[in-house]
Design an enzyme around this catalytic site. Structure first.
Site, PDB file in Angstrom:
ATOM      1  N   ARG A 120       0.841  -1.203   0.000  1.00  0.00           N
ATOM      2  CA  ARG A 120       0.000   0.000   0.000  1.00  0.00           C
ATOM      3  C   ARG A 120       0.875   1.250   0.000  1.00  0.00           C
ATOM      4  NH1 ARG A 120      -5.048   1.948  -1.140  1.00  0.00           N
ATOM      5  NH2 ARG A 120      -6.137   2.903   0.608  1.00  0.00           N
ATOM      6  N   THR A 407      -8.992   0.530  -9.870  1.00  0.00           N
ATOM      7  CA  THR A 407      -8.453  -0.645  -9.194  1.00  0.00           C
ATOM      8  C   THR A 407      -8.640  -1.858 -10.092  1.00  0.00           C
ATOM      9  OG1 THR A 407      -9.030   0.328  -7.054  1.00  0.00           O
ATOM     10  CG2 THR A 407      -8.577  -2.017  -7.058  1.00  0.00           C
ATOM     11  N   THR A 425      -4.027  -1.091  -7.377  1.00  0.00           N
ATOM     12  CA  THR A 425      -4.814   0.130  -7.561  1.00  0.00           C
ATOM     13  C   THR A 425      -3.964   1.375  -7.768  1.00  0.00           C
ATOM     14  OG1 THR A 425      -6.518   1.508  -6.501  1.00  0.00           O
ATOM     15  CG2 THR A 425      -4.897   0.503  -5.060  1.00  0.00           C
ATOM     16  N   GLU A 427      -6.208   4.001  -7.289  1.00  0.00           N
ATOM     17  CA  GLU A 427      -7.340   4.593  -6.579  1.00  0.00           C
ATOM     18  C   GLU A 427      -8.420   5.070  -7.534  1.00  0.00           C
ATOM     19  OE1 GLU A 427      -9.955   6.527  -3.895  1.00  0.00           O
ATOM     20  OE2 GLU A 427      -8.735   7.779  -5.185  1.00  0.00           O
ATOM     21  N   GLU A 445      -3.896   7.984  -3.933  1.00  0.00           N
ATOM     22  CA  GLU A 445      -4.280   7.144  -2.793  1.00  0.00           C
ATOM     23  C   GLU A 445      -4.470   7.911  -1.498  1.00  0.00           C
ATOM     24  OE1 GLU A 445      -5.839   3.885  -3.052  1.00  0.00           O
ATOM     25  OE2 GLU A 445      -4.114   3.896  -4.391  1.00  0.00           O
ATOM     26  N   GLY A 494     -13.425  -1.764  -6.945  1.00  0.00           N
ATOM     27  CA  GLY A 494     -14.732  -1.155  -6.680  1.00  0.00           C
ATOM     28  C   GLY A 494     -14.816  -0.259  -5.474  1.00  0.00           C
TER      29      GLY A 494
END
Length: 588
Positions: A120, A407, A425, A427, A445, A494
Site C-alpha cells: 500500500r 483498481t 490500484t 485509486e 491514494e 470497486g
C-alpha cells in the site's frame, strides 16, 4: 536486487512435460462439488462462459494481460511470476486502474501457509492531518483534492512485486517484464473500455504528457483500435528489468516522480526522494476465519476488506442461505450484515502502525453472534451503530469512506496448486491525473484518508499522518475446504463496494454452488451503512418493492465490479471474469 529464477528458454522442456499431467495440481484440489446453473432470473448480465483448465489459470481484467500471464504459467512460471507479468502489462493496457505508480495487496498460498504482503502507498513525511482542508477549514471538494500532486502517495507496487519474486519466483525477473516492454514498444490496440473512460475524463486532458499519449490534437481520445505505443514506459521497464526496484526508488525514475508531484501547476504535493528511498513492503498476518465448513483468508489492516467480508459471512452463517435464492429476502439479510460490518469498519480500522485495530475481536465468533442477533428477518434496522468487540485495547475514532474506482484484481493458480490473489490500484480512474516523464500515471491514494482530521471532537483513526498507509477496502481472498485444501481465489476492484462484491461472490460459490462465471455476474447489492444499494440496469431493480416493504431506503446505482474468481477441484480449475469489464479467465 536478487534475480532468482532461470530464463524462460531453459524451462521449455520442463514446461512441456508438466503440461501433460494433472498430478502436480491434484494435492491442492478441493473436494468435488456439483456446480449449479444460474438461479432463475439472475443471469441477465452474463456475456461470458465459465473457463475450464486442467493445469493452471489466470483471471485478469484485460485479455492481453491475462494471455501474457498464461504464457508465463505455460513456461513453468509460478503464480507469482505470472502475477508480475500481468501487473506490468496491465500498467500498459489498463492504465486507468493500476500500475507501477500505485500500490497493491497480495495474498500467496504455497500449499502450506498463507502469506500476505502489504504494498500500500504511504503518505510523505511532510504530510499533516489538515492536508485536505481548504483555507476556510472545510474539507476540499473530492475532485479538487484528487487532481494533482497533493493526493499522491509513495508507490508500493514495484517493491511489492520484487519482494514476492525473491520468495516465490521461478523465472528470471527480466523475462517477466519482457512482455510489457515488447507491448510498450510495438504497441497494442486501444480497447473500447479504455477509449470510453478516456472520453469521460476531463481532468486527464489537462496533463500535457497524458494528453499527448492518449488524445488527438483536438482533445478527443484516440479511437478504438488505435495502436498505442509508450516508449517512455518501455525505457522505464528496461531500467526496472536491469536494476530491480532500486531503479524505481532512486535515480532518474524517482526524480521524475518527485518532479511530477511537486511541480503540479495548481495542486502540488510534497513528496521527496527520501520518501521513495524509505518505502518498505510490510508482511502482515492474514485475517483467517471459518464460514460453515470453509476457511476464509483475507488481507488485514490497513485494509478493512478481509475483516468486513468475514464479518458479513459470520453474521449470516445462522441463516439457511442455500435455500434463499438471489432476491429481496437475500438482499435484506445481506444488506443488514453489511450495515453492521461497515459501522465497525468506520470506527476501528486504520493503519495498524498508528492505531491498535482489534482484529481478533472483530471476527470473534461470539461477537459476530451478538451482532447477527441484531438482524431481523422482517425489518431493516436503518443505520447501524458500531459494536463493542472483545480484546479491544484502545478506543478508536471514525473516518471517512474511501473510493478505489481505479483498481484491478488478479487471481492465479499455477500447476503446483500455488495461488495468488492480488488487488492492485491507483485509486480513482487514472489516479491523480498526473503522468510522469517515465510514462506512467501516479496514484491519488492519499484521498483514502479522512478529509476531516477531527470527528466529534476526537482524532479520526484514518486521519493523514506522516508515513501512514490509508485505509483500504481491497479484499483479495483465498478459500480453503474442510481438509485445508485450496478451494477458491477471489477478488474485485470497486472502492468501498469491494467488500460487498466479494462477499456476494463467496455466498454464490459456497452456499449456492454456482460456477464462478455465474457467481461474479450476479447483480451487485448491499449496504455500506447507508441506503440499500442495488445495481442499476439489472434484475435487482425488480427487488426494490420487496425491500421497501421491509423498511429499506433503496438506491439503484451503477456498481461496476471487476470480479475475478477461480475454483479449484479434483478435475482442474474453473474460472470466471466479470462481464462488466473486458477481462478473461484462461489457462493451459
Amino acid at each position: 536486487m536478487k534475480n532468482s529464477g532461470r530464463p524462460i528458454a531453459f524451462l521449455a522442456p520442463f514446461a512441456a512435460a508438466c503440461m501433460a499431467s494433472l498430478a502436480a495440481l491434484t494435492p491442492c484440489g478441493a473436494a468435488a462439488q456439483a456446480l449449479a446453473p444460474a438461479p432463475e432470473g439472475a443471469t441477465g448480465r452474463s456475456t461470458k462462459t465459465v473457463e475450464h483448465s486442467g493445469r493452471d489459470m489466470v483471471a485478469a481484467a484485460n485479455p492481453i494481460a491475462a494471455e501474457e500471464g498464461r504464457r508465463i504459467l505455460a513456461a513453468g512460471g509460478s503464480a507469482v511470476d505470472a502475477a508480475i507479468t500481468v501487473q506490468f502489462v496491465l500498467n500498459l493496457v489498463e492504465p486507468q486502474s493500476s500500475g507501477i505508480g500505485g500500490g497493491a495487496f497480495l495474498l500467496h498460498w504455497d500449499g502450506r501457509e498463507v502469506v500476505s504482503l502489504d504494498g500500500r502507498e504511504t503518505a510523505p513525511a511532510a504530510a499533516k492531518p489538515d492536508r485536505f482542508l481548504g483555507p476556510d477549514g472545510k474539507p476540499m471538494e473530492f475532485l479538487a483534492a484528487v487532481v494533482g500532486g497533493r493526493s499522491v502517495g509513495v508507490p508500493g507496487v514495484v517493491r511489492l512485486l520484487e519482494a514476492a519474486h525473491e520468495r516465490w519466483g521461478r523465472i528470471a525477473w527480466p523475462d517477466l517484464i519482457a512482455p510489457a516492454i515488447r507491448l510498450a514498444e510495438e504497441g497494442f490496440p486501444i480497447s473500447p473500455r479504455l477509449h470510453g473512460l478516456l472520453a469521460q475524463d476531463d481532468s486527464l486532458r489537462s496533463d500535457p504528457l497524458a494528453k499527448e499519449l492518449f488524445y488527438r490534437d483536438d482533445g478527443t481520445p484516440k479511437p478504438v483500435g488505435t495502436i498505442l505505443r509508450n516508449p517512455a514506459l518501455a525505457k522505464t521497464l528496461r531500467a526496472l528489468a536491469a536494476g530491480g526496484s532500486a531503479a524505481f526508488y532512486s535515480g532518474d525514475i524517482a526524480q521524475d516522480v518527485v518532479t511530477a508531484v511537486t511541480s503540479h501547476p495548481t495542486n502540488p504535493g510534497d513528496m521527496t526522494l527520501e520518501d521513495l528511498r524509505a518505502y518498505t513492503v510490510e508482511e502482515r498476518s492474514p485475517v483467517c476465519g471459518p464460514y460453515r465448513s470453509y476457511r476464509i483468508c483475507g488481507m488485514g489492516p490497513p485494509s478493512s476488506g478481509g475483516i468486513a467480508v468475514q464479518q458479513i459471512l459470520g453474521m449470516l452463517e445462522r441463516f439457511d442461505l442455500p435455500t434463499i435464492p438471489p432476491g429481496p429476502d437475500f438482499v435484506h439479510l445481506f444488506s443488514e450484515a453489511g450495515r453492521l460490518a461497515f459501522a465497525d469498519r468506520a470506527l476501528y480500522v486504520a493503519d495498524p502502525a498508528y492505531v491498535q485495530v482489534p482484529v481478533r475481536g472483530l471476527i470473534d465468533k461470539e461477537y459476530l453472534a451478538t451482532r447477527s442477533a441484531l438482524i431481523s428477518p422482517d425489518r431493516s434496522m436503518g443505520r447501524a451503530q458500531p459494536g463493542d468487540p472483545p480484546f479491544r485495547k484502545t478506543f478508536l475514532w471514525g473516518a471517512s469512506d474511501d473510493a478505489e474506482f481505479g483498481t484491478s484484481h488478479i487471481s492465479i493458480v499455477d500447476r503446483e496448486g500455488r495461488a495468488v490473489a492480488m488487488t492492485t490500484t491507483i485509486e480513482s480512474g487514472f489516479g491523480a491525473r498526473v503522468m510522469t516523464r517515465s510514462g506512467f500515471l501516479l496514484n491519488n491514494e492519499l484521498t483514502d484518508f479522512a478529509f476531516e482530521p477531527i470527528e466529534d471532537g476526537k482524532p479520526a483513526a484514518n486521519r493523514v499522518e506522516p508515513g501512514k498507509r490509508p485505509r483500504s477496502s481491497m479484499a483479495p481472498t483465498l478459500v480453503f475446504d474442510e481438509d485445508g485444501r485450496l478451494y477458491a481465489v477471489v477478488g474485485s476492484p470497486g472502492g468501498s463496494m469491494i467488500i460487498n462484491f466479494v462477499a456476494k461472490t463467496l455466498f454464490a460459490l459456497l452456499d449456492w454452488k454456482l460456477d464462478p462465471q455465474v457467481a461474479v455476474d450476479l447483480p451487485n447489492v448491499g449496504s455500506r451503512n447507508g441506503p440499500t444499494e442495488v445495481e442499476r440496469g439489472t434484475e435487482a431493480e425488480a427487488w426494490i418493492p420487496g425491500l421497501e416493504a421491509k423498511g429499506h431506503a433503496v438506491r439503484a446505482i451503477d456498481m461496476t465490479s471487476g470480479l475475478q474468481a477461480i475454483l479449484v477441484g479434483p478435475d482442474g480449475l474453473t474460472g470466471g471474469a466479470d462481464s462488466r469489464r473486458e477481462g478473461v479467465a484462461i489457462g493451459n
